[in-house]
Design a protein around this motif. Structure first.
Motif, PDB file in Angstrom:
ATOM      1  N   ALA A  12       0.969  -1.214   0.008  1.00  0.00           N
ATOM      2  CA  ALA A  12      -0.041  -0.080   0.083  1.00  0.00           C
ATOM      3  C   ALA A  12       0.814   1.378   0.165  1.00  0.00           C
ATOM      4  O   ALA A  12       0.460   2.311  -0.489  1.00  0.00           O
ATOM      5  CB  ALA A  12      -0.944  -0.093   1.126  1.00  0.00           C
ATOM      6  N   SER A  13       2.081   1.099   0.601  1.00  0.00           N
ATOM      7  CA  SER A  13       2.955   2.554   0.882  1.00  0.00           C
ATOM      8  C   SER A  13       4.112   2.067  -0.286  1.00  0.00           C
ATOM      9  O   SER A  13       4.629   1.117  -0.374  1.00  0.00           O
ATOM     10  CB  SER A  13       3.248   2.765   2.146  1.00  0.00           C
ATOM     11  OG  SER A  13       3.879   1.427   2.651  1.00  0.00           O
ATOM     12  N   LEU A  43      -8.175  -5.379  -5.022  1.00  0.00           N
ATOM     13  CA  LEU A  43      -7.146  -5.327  -3.885  1.00  0.00           C
ATOM     14  C   LEU A  43      -6.184  -4.561  -4.427  1.00  0.00           C
ATOM     15  O   LEU A  43      -5.383  -3.674  -3.726  1.00  0.00           O
ATOM     16  CB  LEU A  43      -6.918  -6.951  -3.411  1.00  0.00           C
ATOM     17  CG  LEU A  43      -7.955  -7.716  -2.701  1.00  0.00           C
ATOM     18  CD1 LEU A  43      -7.567  -9.134  -2.470  1.00  0.00           C
ATOM     19  CD2 LEU A  43      -8.480  -6.954  -1.463  1.00  0.00           C
ATOM     20  N   GLN A  44      -5.551  -4.886  -5.563  1.00  0.00           N
ATOM     21  CA  GLN A  44      -4.439  -4.228  -6.134  1.00  0.00           C
ATOM     22  C   GLN A  44      -4.495  -2.988  -6.525  1.00  0.00           C
ATOM     23  O   GLN A  44      -3.828  -1.767  -6.128  1.00  0.00           O
ATOM     24  CB  GLN A  44      -3.960  -4.957  -7.433  1.00  0.00           C
ATOM     25  CG  GLN A  44      -3.449  -6.426  -7.148  1.00  0.00           C
ATOM     26  CD  GLN A  44      -3.072  -7.017  -8.454  1.00  0.00           C
ATOM     27  OE1 GLN A  44      -2.124  -6.722  -9.082  1.00  0.00           O
ATOM     28  NE2 GLN A  44      -3.576  -8.066  -8.874  1.00  0.00           N
ATOM     29  N   LEU A  45      -5.865  -2.384  -6.932  1.00  0.00           N
ATOM     30  CA  LEU A  45      -6.096  -1.161  -7.138  1.00  0.00           C
ATOM     31  C   LEU A  45      -6.403  -0.244  -6.041  1.00  0.00           C
ATOM     32  O   LEU A  45      -5.795   0.880  -5.677  1.00  0.00           O
ATOM     33  CB  LEU A  45      -7.466  -0.890  -7.951  1.00  0.00           C
ATOM     34  CG  LEU A  45      -7.402  -1.435  -9.357  1.00  0.00           C
ATOM     35  CD1 LEU A  45      -8.373  -1.487 -10.252  1.00  0.00           C
ATOM     36  CD2 LEU A  45      -6.164  -0.666 -10.185  1.00  0.00           C
ATOM     37  N   ASP A  46      -6.913  -0.899  -4.954  1.00  0.00           N
ATOM     38  CA  ASP A  46      -6.985  -0.427  -3.698  1.00  0.00           C
ATOM     39  C   ASP A  46      -5.828  -0.110  -3.061  1.00  0.00           C
ATOM     40  O   ASP A  46      -5.486   1.008  -2.226  1.00  0.00           O
ATOM     41  CB  ASP A  46      -7.723  -1.230  -2.527  1.00  0.00           C
ATOM     42  CG  ASP A  46      -9.130  -1.205  -3.084  1.00  0.00           C
ATOM     43  OD1 ASP A  46      -9.743  -0.440  -3.819  1.00  0.00           O
ATOM     44  OD2 ASP A  46     -10.046  -2.245  -2.609  1.00  0.00           O
ATOM     45  N   ALA A  47      -4.872  -1.121  -3.401  1.00  0.00           N
ATOM     46  CA  ALA A  47      -3.550  -1.007  -2.560  1.00  0.00           C
ATOM     47  C   ALA A  47      -2.723   0.239  -3.403  1.00  0.00           C
ATOM     48  O   ALA A  47      -1.883   0.787  -2.560  1.00  0.00           O
ATOM     49  CB  ALA A  47      -2.558  -2.226  -2.835  1.00  0.00           C
ATOM     50  N   LEU A  48      -3.097   0.461  -4.396  1.00  0.00           N
ATOM     51  CA  LEU A  48      -2.544   1.680  -5.182  1.00  0.00           C
ATOM     52  C   LEU A  48      -2.844   3.164  -4.774  1.00  0.00           C
ATOM     53  O   LEU A  48      -2.784   4.115  -5.500  1.00  0.00           O
ATOM     54  CB  LEU A  48      -2.451   1.614  -6.643  1.00  0.00           C
ATOM     55  CG  LEU A  48      -1.728   0.456  -7.283  1.00  0.00           C
ATOM     56  CD1 LEU A  48      -1.872   0.183  -8.804  1.00  0.00           C
ATOM     57  CD2 LEU A  48      -0.261   0.797  -7.167  1.00  0.00           C
ATOM     58  N   GLN A  49      -4.194   2.925  -4.077  1.00  0.00           N
ATOM     59  CA  GLN A  49      -4.697   4.079  -3.595  1.00  0.00           C
ATOM     60  C   GLN A  49      -5.597   4.913  -4.685  1.00  0.00           C
ATOM     61  O   GLN A  49      -5.669   5.937  -4.640  1.00  0.00           O
ATOM     62  CB  GLN A  49      -3.949   5.140  -2.788  1.00  0.00           C
ATOM     63  CG  GLN A  49      -3.314   4.342  -1.585  1.00  0.00           C
ATOM     64  CD  GLN A  49      -2.412   5.277  -0.762  1.00  0.00           C
ATOM     65  OE1 GLN A  49      -2.240   6.420  -1.098  1.00  0.00           O
ATOM     66  NE2 GLN A  49      -2.016   4.746   0.429  1.00  0.00           N
TER      67      GLN A  49
END
Length: 453
Positions: A12-13, A43-49
């Motif tokens: 995420a960061s 999940l991946q797009l959420d992790a990329l914010q």
């Protein structure tokens, strides 16, 4: 675009993202089709914010084409994280280094288009083309000035032996251009210690810099003339005269393979360059016209590299330390009392304003100017000066490789301190050390290929 199944979501960061070039003036962006992603895509797009309907820029790090497949795999750098996707991008041609605009639409990733390359990308490409073909200006000037007395040997004709050639004098136009260069190059005795506050030495230095060749195009734009006293223009006049002697036009110069110096091939972006041995005056057979044209092509490439490198350093900072807002890389020719040409290398950079944080009364922000000057003197050996100036505060560090020169510089430091004080400057630090400074290494991949606004 879709993410291949089984790929783990990125963390995420990540590091602070690099912005791409602005899309202003790029025209309408082509739109590519979108594909459904596997469940892990959310999940991946959420992790990329990335929020829904949010757009961002991504850099194409790698393009992987699989034979017999309709889709292309792309490795994207999105907000500092790597993301591998499969994309049917239609007529949009993508290459490594391109910047694309993407948007999240629910759990889909949509390619909105490719951004037009920024101006600095064109500068970087031109610089990369000239890098391998640079000729050391000091060595080149030594050979050029030797031709004033030696002349040039004609190029061999089929069946002709080298021993049967006789040297020919330079064409009058070439001789006049070289004599003008020699006349206007400052001598080592022109500037005396402690004279920096006087008007005449200051004007001499300004003239020296203005005629270095770096500002040839700007001077031509202001004063269109073929006779301006400028190093780059003078070399061009020598080229024109030599080609005319061969019955050729200036357009033939582009077909000549430039002569390159080995030290500039090994470290093409190092500036200031570590001093190389001073070339001895040629006492053998004079060069041919073709060899002299190759030499001149390499010298002109060296000046062009300094021009382009100055623009790239200001337009695209690297990752090490604060970036200068403007940079200037100069090579200034001068002559010894024996009329032997030498070159001083000067690097001048302006760093952005910064205020004093953590205080109720912050200081007024002020730019800092940093100057590096490197030269190799016959008796004193290599010398390197680092000077930093912020408003009325100055600091200086002198590097000398010879122990005898180090002692002499220490003896002269009080005079330098007084000279700076006479200019109204407050000297905060003044020292001399033995050796040479650790130069900042300019890397091609960091400074020239990546582009950000």
């Amino acid at each position: 675009m879709k993410v291949p199944s089984g790929q783990q979501p990125p963390p995420a960061s990540g590091p602070v993202p690099q912005s791409g070039p602005r899309a202003t003036g790029a025209g309408p962006a082509p739109t590519g089709p979108t594909d459904k992603m596997p469940p892990s895509a959310r999940l991946q797009l959420d992790a990329l914010q990335l929020a829904n309907r949010q757009t961002t820029l991504a850099r194409v790090a790698e393009v992987i084409t699989r034979q017999g497949q309709a889709t292309t795999e792309l490795l994207l750098d999105v907000r500092g994280n790597s993301l591998k996707v499969e994309a049917a991008i239609g007529n949009t041609r993508l290459e490594p280094g391109d910047w694309v605009k993407i948007m999240r639409a629910n759990n889909e990733l949509q390619l909105l288009g490719k951004l037009a390359p920024a101006a600095e990308a064109g500068i970087a490409k031109a610089l990369a083309q000239h890098l391998p073909w640079q000729q050391n200006l000091g060595a080149g000037l030594t050979k050029l000035l030797a031709s004033l007395s030696q002349g040039l040997a004609p190029d061999l004709t089929p069946g002709q032996l080298p021993s049967s050639r006789t040297s020919q004098p330079l064409p009058d136009a070439a001789r006049q251009a070289l004599q003008q260069v020699l006349t206007r190059m400052p001598a080592s005795t022109a500037l005396t210690p402690g004279s920096g506050g006087q008007d005449q030495p200051v004007q001499q230095v300004k003239q020296w810099i203005a005629e270095s060749g770096l500002f040839a195009e700007a001077r031509l734009a202001q004063t269109p003339s073929n006779t301006l006293p400028d190093l780059k223009l003078a070399l061009g006049r020598v080229v024109t005269a030599l080609l005319a002697q061969q019955g050729q036009g200036p357009e033939q110069f582009n077909r000549i393979t430039p002569l390159a110096s080995p030290d500039l091939v090994q470290a093409p972006l190092q500036f200031p360059q570590p001093p190389s041995p001073t070339p001895a005056a040629s006492t053998g057979e004079p060069p041919t016209v073709g060899q002299m044209l190759r030499l001149l092509a390499g010298m002109l490439n060296r000046i062009t590299v300094n021009q382009l490198h100055s623009q790239v350093l200001a337009a695209r900072p690297g990752g090490e330390g604060p970036a200068p807002t403007s940079s200037l890389l100069l090579e200034l020719p001068w002559v010894t009392p024996q009329n032997e040409p030498r070159v001083a290398q000067l690097r001048l950079e302006q760093y952005p304003e910064r205020g004093q944080s953590g205080s109720d009364q912050p200081k007024a922000a002020a730019s800092e100017w940093r100057l590096s000057l490197a030269m190799d003197l016959d008796d004193a050996g290599p010398l390197h000066f680092d000077v930093a100036l912020r408003q009325q505060t100055v600091s200086a560090l002198v590097w000398a490789e010879k122990q005898s020169t180090l002692r002499q510089v220490h003896q002269e430091l009080p005079l330098l301190r007084q000279s700076l004080a006479d200019l109204g400057l407050e000297v905060t630090d003044l020292d001399c050390r033995r050796g040479s400074p650790q130069g900042t290494v300019t890397r091609l991949e960091h400074r020239l290929v990546d582009t950000r606004a």
